[in-house]
Motif scaffolding. Structure first.
Motif, PDB file in Angstrom:
ATOM      1  N   GLU A  40       0.870  -0.959  -0.036  1.00 56.43           N
ATOM      2  CA  GLU A  40      -0.048  -0.028  -0.054  1.00 56.43           C
ATOM      3  C   GLU A  40       1.007   1.399   0.026  1.00 56.43           C
ATOM      4  O   GLU A  40       1.573   1.486   0.895  1.00 56.43           O
ATOM      5  CB  GLU A  40      -0.780   0.096   1.148  1.00 56.43           C
ATOM      6  CG  GLU A  40      -1.872   1.176   1.182  1.00 56.43           C
ATOM      7  CD  GLU A  40      -2.458   1.331   2.576  1.00 56.43           C
ATOM      8  OE1 GLU A  40      -3.500   1.977   2.634  1.00 56.43           O
ATOM      9  OE2 GLU A  40      -2.090   0.877   3.561  1.00 56.43           O
ATOM     10  N   ILE A  41       0.742   1.988  -1.093  1.00 51.17           N
ATOM     11  CA  ILE A  41       1.752   3.231  -1.071  1.00 51.17           C
ATOM     12  C   ILE A  41       0.764   4.455  -0.849  1.00 51.17           C
ATOM     13  O   ILE A  41      -0.171   4.643  -1.689  1.00 51.17           O
ATOM     14  CB  ILE A  41       2.417   3.229  -2.485  1.00 51.17           C
ATOM     15  CG1 ILE A  41       3.130   1.783  -2.583  1.00 51.17           C
ATOM     16  CG2 ILE A  41       3.177   4.573  -2.722  1.00 51.17           C
ATOM     17  CD1 ILE A  41       3.579   1.576  -4.103  1.00 51.17           C
ATOM     18  N   LEU A  42       1.087   5.182  -0.020  1.00 47.91           N
ATOM     19  CA  LEU A  42       0.205   6.394   0.323  1.00 47.91           C
ATOM     20  C   LEU A  42       1.049   7.816  -0.208  1.00 47.91           C
ATOM     21  O   LEU A  42       2.229   7.643  -0.430  1.00 47.91           O
ATOM     22  CB  LEU A  42      -0.246   6.318   1.736  1.00 47.91           C
ATOM     23  CG  LEU A  42      -0.687   5.242   2.271  1.00 47.91           C
ATOM     24  CD1 LEU A  42      -0.968   5.585   3.857  1.00 47.91           C
ATOM     25  CD2 LEU A  42      -2.337   5.358   1.948  1.00 47.91           C
ATOM     26  N   PRO A  43       0.522   8.783  -0.366  1.00 48.44           N
ATOM     27  CA  PRO A  43       1.104   9.909  -0.829  1.00 48.44           C
ATOM     28  C   PRO A  43       2.115  10.634   0.100  1.00 48.44           C
ATOM     29  O   PRO A  43       1.793  10.477   1.338  1.00 48.44           O
ATOM     30  CB  PRO A  43       0.038  10.908  -1.028  1.00 48.44           C
ATOM     31  CG  PRO A  43      -1.160  10.492  -0.294  1.00 48.44           C
ATOM     32  CD  PRO A  43      -1.107   9.149  -0.155  1.00 48.44           C
ATOM     33  N   LYS A  44       3.013  11.290  -0.086  1.00 47.62           N
ATOM     34  CA  LYS A  44       3.877  12.004   0.763  1.00 47.62           C
ATOM     35  C   LYS A  44       3.355  13.196   1.027  1.00 47.62           C
ATOM     36  O   LYS A  44       3.267  14.186   0.208  1.00 47.62           O
ATOM     37  CB  LYS A  44       5.127  12.098   0.270  1.00 47.62           C
ATOM     38  CG  LYS A  44       6.373  12.766   1.264  1.00 47.62           C
ATOM     39  CD  LYS A  44       7.570  12.265   0.753  1.00 47.62           C
ATOM     40  CE  LYS A  44       8.633  12.805   1.991  1.00 47.62           C
ATOM     41  NZ  LYS A  44      10.064  12.498   1.767  1.00 47.62           N
ATOM     42  N   ILE A  45       2.510  13.305   2.199  1.00 47.08           N
ATOM     43  CA  ILE A  45       1.659  14.641   2.657  1.00 47.08           C
ATOM     44  C   ILE A  45       2.520  15.370   3.824  1.00 47.08           C
ATOM     45  O   ILE A  45       2.662  14.612   4.803  1.00 47.08           O
ATOM     46  CB  ILE A  45       0.474  14.347   2.698  1.00 47.08           C
ATOM     47  CG1 ILE A  45      -0.259  13.865   1.592  1.00 47.08           C
ATOM     48  CG2 ILE A  45      -0.437  15.496   3.346  1.00 47.08           C
ATOM     49  CD1 ILE A  45      -1.590  13.220   1.784  1.00 47.08           C
ATOM     50  N   HIS A  46       2.891  16.589   3.677  1.00 40.67           N
ATOM     51  CA  HIS A  46       3.302  17.086   5.035  1.00 40.67           C
ATOM     52  C   HIS A  46       2.325  17.556   6.004  1.00 40.67           C
ATOM     53  O   HIS A  46       1.662  18.454   5.820  1.00 40.67           O
ATOM     54  CB  HIS A  46       4.353  18.367   4.414  1.00 40.67           C
ATOM     55  CG  HIS A  46       5.565  17.953   3.663  1.00 40.67           C
ATOM     56  ND1 HIS A  46       6.572  17.321   3.966  1.00 40.67           N
ATOM     57  CD2 HIS A  46       5.640  17.885   2.312  1.00 40.67           C
ATOM     58  CE1 HIS A  46       7.568  17.291   2.886  1.00 40.67           C
ATOM     59  NE2 HIS A  46       6.815  17.650   1.867  1.00 40.67           N
ATOM     60  N   LEU A  47       2.379  16.481   7.058  1.00 39.59           N
ATOM     61  CA  LEU A  47       1.739  16.828   8.262  1.00 39.59           C
ATOM     62  C   LEU A  47       2.300  17.744   9.284  1.00 39.59           C
ATOM     63  O   LEU A  47       3.458  17.458   9.336  1.00 39.59           O
ATOM     64  CB  LEU A  47       0.548  15.705   8.410  1.00 39.59           C
ATOM     65  CG  LEU A  47      -0.066  15.109   7.217  1.00 39.59           C
ATOM     66  CD1 LEU A  47      -0.795  13.783   7.649  1.00 39.59           C
ATOM     67  CD2 LEU A  47      -1.319  16.315   6.845  1.00 39.59           C
TER      68      LEU A  47
END
Length: 218
Positions: free
Chosen positions: A86-93
């Motif tokens: 499962e590849i999730l987006p690189k989101i800056h949180l």
């Protein structure tokens, strides 16, 4: 049950045997040798800049160790043998929420607004179950849609049938009847149209459910 790993864009995939004792993180996961080899072969077999796989993964060797780097891609990939990525987006949180569950929640909200997306019916109840992988939520969404369809009623059509029956119905196929039933006068070779649920559309639904049973981890 599938072996499941979650990673985000631009993360790395390595052999567990090269780093014994190390466990998965959001930026680096470790596969057993067989799964790693299968993923490496998949990348190698699709090494063409014109297709998405070439952009999604990059294979290299560093200090005598194999490494596969995830590119600009999100989604779910099943490796031959059942291992699921499962590849999730690189989101800056924020530092407190920079984890799989928070990223998956943002990603699902993004998917809701895609045109013709199978996720456009995701509701708040689904968003509260973001500890589950994206594929599980996709399966849940499919089952919700199927449940609505079944409540409306599955389609039925007339299906042509031909058989050697124990009673006369439809049309008697005279030549076939004489050939097959010389010694079985209690039978009738007939053909008829039956109003049935066993139609191609419903067969696809059944086949899909059988596939999903083998993929779900819930």
């Amino acid at each position: 049950m599938a072996d499941h790993h979650t990673i985000r864009e631009f993360g790395t995939i390595q052999r567990h045997s090269d780093f014994p004792g190390r466990s998965d993180s959001f930026d680096c996961i470790f596969l057993n040798n067989k799964s790693f080899d299968r993923l490496r072969d998949f990348v190698s077999d699709n090494a063409d800049p014109r297709i998405e796989v070439e952009k999604a993964f990059g294979y290299q060797r560093s200090k005598g160790k194999d490494l596969i780097r995830v590119g600009n891609m999100v989604g779910v990939l099943e490796i031959k043998g059942g291992t699921m990525l499962e590849i999730l987006p690189k989101i800056h949180l924020s530092a407190q929420s920079n984890n799989e569950e928070a990223t998956r929640k943002v990603f699902l909200r993004m998917l809701r607004y895609l045109r013709d997306s199978p996720f456009n019916r995701i509701d708040q109840a689904h968003l509260k179950t973001t500890r589950f992988p994206i594929l599980e939520l996709y399966i849940t969404g499919y089952l919700d849609e199927l449940n609505r369809l079944i409540h409306k009623g599955l389609k039925q059509h007339y299906v042509y049938k031909e058989e050697n029956a124990k009673f006369l119905k439809g049309r008697l196929n005279f030549n076939d009847h004489l050939r097959e039933n010389r010694l079985h006068r209690e039978r009738f070779h007939v053909s008829y149209d039956e109003f049935s649920l066993n139609i191609p559309q419903n067969k696809i639904i059944k086949s899909t459910l059988l596939v999903l049973i083998s993929k779900t981890r819930i």
